[in-house]
Design a protein around this motif. Structure first.
Motif, short mmCIF file in Angstrom:
data_model
loop_
_atom_site.label_atom_id
_atom_site.label_comp_id
_atom_site.label_asym_id
_atom_site.label_seq_id
_atom_site.Cartn_x
_atom_site.Cartn_y
_atom_site.Cartn_z
N THR A 38 42.87 41.73 38.33
CA THR A 38 43.05 40.36 38.82
C THR A 38 41.98 39.44 38.27
O THR A 38 42.27 38.31 37.82
N LEU A 39 40.74 39.89 38.29
CA LEU A 39 39.64 39.07 37.77
C LEU A 39 39.81 38.82 36.27
O LEU A 39 39.50 37.73 35.78
N ALA A 40 40.31 39.84 35.55
CA ALA A 40 40.54 39.67 34.11
C ALA A 40 41.63 38.64 33.86
O ALA A 40 41.52 37.80 32.95
N LEU A 41 42.70 38.68 34.65
CA LEU A 41 43.78 37.71 34.50
C LEU A 41 43.27 36.29 34.76
O LEU A 41 43.59 35.36 34.01
N LEU A 42 42.47 36.12 35.81
CA LEU A 42 41.91 34.81 36.10
C LEU A 42 40.96 34.35 35.00
O LEU A 42 40.91 33.16 34.66
N GLY A 43 40.23 35.30 34.42
CA GLY A 43 39.33 34.96 33.33
C GLY A 43 40.08 34.47 32.10
O GLY A 43 39.68 33.50 31.44
N VAL A 44 41.18 35.14 31.78
CA VAL A 44 42.00 34.72 30.64
C VAL A 44 42.58 33.33 30.89
O VAL A 44 42.58 32.47 29.99
N LEU A 45 43.07 33.09 32.11
CA LEU A 45 43.62 31.78 32.44
C LEU A 45 42.57 30.69 32.35
O LEU A 45 42.84 29.58 31.88
N ALA A 46 41.35 31.00 32.78
CA ALA A 46 40.27 30.01 32.71
C ALA A 46 39.86 29.72 31.27
O ALA A 46 39.37 28.63 30.96
N ALA A 47 40.08 30.69 30.38
CA ALA A 47 39.69 30.51 28.98
C ALA A 47 40.65 29.61 28.20
O ALA A 47 40.26 29.00 27.21
N VAL A 48 41.90 29.53 28.65
CA VAL A 48 42.90 28.74 27.92
C VAL A 48 42.49 27.27 27.82
O VAL A 48 42.51 26.69 26.73
#
Length: 295
Positions: A38-48
């Motif tokens: 979950t944290l990785a998914l949120l990190g990817v979304l924040a990077a966009v």
């Protein structure tokens, strides 16, 4: 102990305290948001938004133009250099077709199947929650992830926009000027609409999750269905069916940047999400309350 006393005890055992239900929801939220996935998914979304903002900044460093003016989807990118707040709208438009629903599909697909795969579903059902309450807690947790994921994208875009571009009054799609505070309020409203737009895929993913004991299979199937619907929504020959696809009105949030706001497509989007939630939520309940849980 008399028969009446036994009946009272049995009734109390099958009627869980509402506070226990809140505890179940809190436990589901904590478990979901503590997972590295979950944290990785949120990190990817924040990077966009960071990638989009930096790309626009580099492309326009010499005074060049990026994108084209307009009012739908990524066309917001043409206004980013004038006002960093438009990066919020651009980032949501860029992540909504795939990144956001994919992340939601992963969380929803793993909700029940992941527990069965790990062998913990049976132990959850031993607790006095009942299958219906557990399923509702799973769906509420998935919707909470929808909201958090959307707000992460919006917050990251706002921070990057403020750092790389000017902020101030902005021009709506209709050509009128609104204050920065009004624009910020509309950005928050757009984020909420985007989160609600993911309710359909969340219910679909939860239903798929009740069909299998493999978390990976449920996640892959949900994401596969998402991609399939997105492709079908682009085929002109299917124009009669496309208004019924859960993703068809996703980008209608752009109408919130009109003055006055166009509510028609926004209402159709929310009604469609409610329909998908009702249909696939009911299907998930019917399946989950009758399945033989062995893991």
């Amino acid at each position: 102990m008399s028969q009446a006393d036994l009946a009272v005890v049995e009734t109390a055992a099958v009627r869980p305290n509402p506070l226990w239900s809140l505890g179940l929801l809190r436990s589901e939220l904590v478990t979901t948001f503590r997972r590295w996935r979950t944290l990785a998914l949120l990190g990817v979304l924040a990077a966009v938004p960071i990638l989009v903002g930096v790309s626009v900044r580099i492309e326009t460093r010499g005074g060049g133009q990026v994108g084209r003016g307009g009012g739908e989807g990524p066309a917001f990118i043409a206004q980013v250099t004038n006002n960093g707040l438009f990066l919020v709208f651009t980032a949501l438009a860029a992540t909504l077709p795939f990144f956001l629903p994919m992340a939601v599909g992963v969380v929803a697909g793993d909700a029940v199947a992941g527990e069965a795969d790990a062998g913990t579903l049976r132990y959850l059902l031993v607790a006095p929650a009942g299958r219906t309450r557990l399923l509702l807690a799973k769906y509420a947790t998935t919707m909470a992830f929808c909201l958090v994921a959307t707000l992460v994208v919006a917050a990251s875009a706002l921070a990057v926009g403020a750092l790389l571009f000017p902020l101030g009054d902005l021009t709506t799609i209709s050509g009128t000027r609104i204050s920065f505070a009004d624009g910020l309020g509309r950005a928050l409203l757009i984020a909420l609409v985007v989160a609600l737009s993911l309710a359909g895929i969340a219910a679909l993913g939860l239903f798929v999750s009740t069909l299998t004991n493999s978390g990976i299979a449920a996640m892959a199937t949900t994401v596969g269905l998402l991609i399939t619907v997105q492709i079908l929504d682009q085929i002109p020959q299917l124009h009669a069916l496309q208004p019924y696809f859960f993703s068809h009105y996703w980008l209608s949030f752009a109408d919130l940047m009109r003055d006055p706001v166009y509510w028609d497509d926004l209402a159709k989007n929310l009604e469609l999400q409610a329909l998908y939630t009702a249909v696939f939520g009911s299907a998930a309940w019917a399946r989950f309350t009758t399945r033989d849980v062995t893991a």
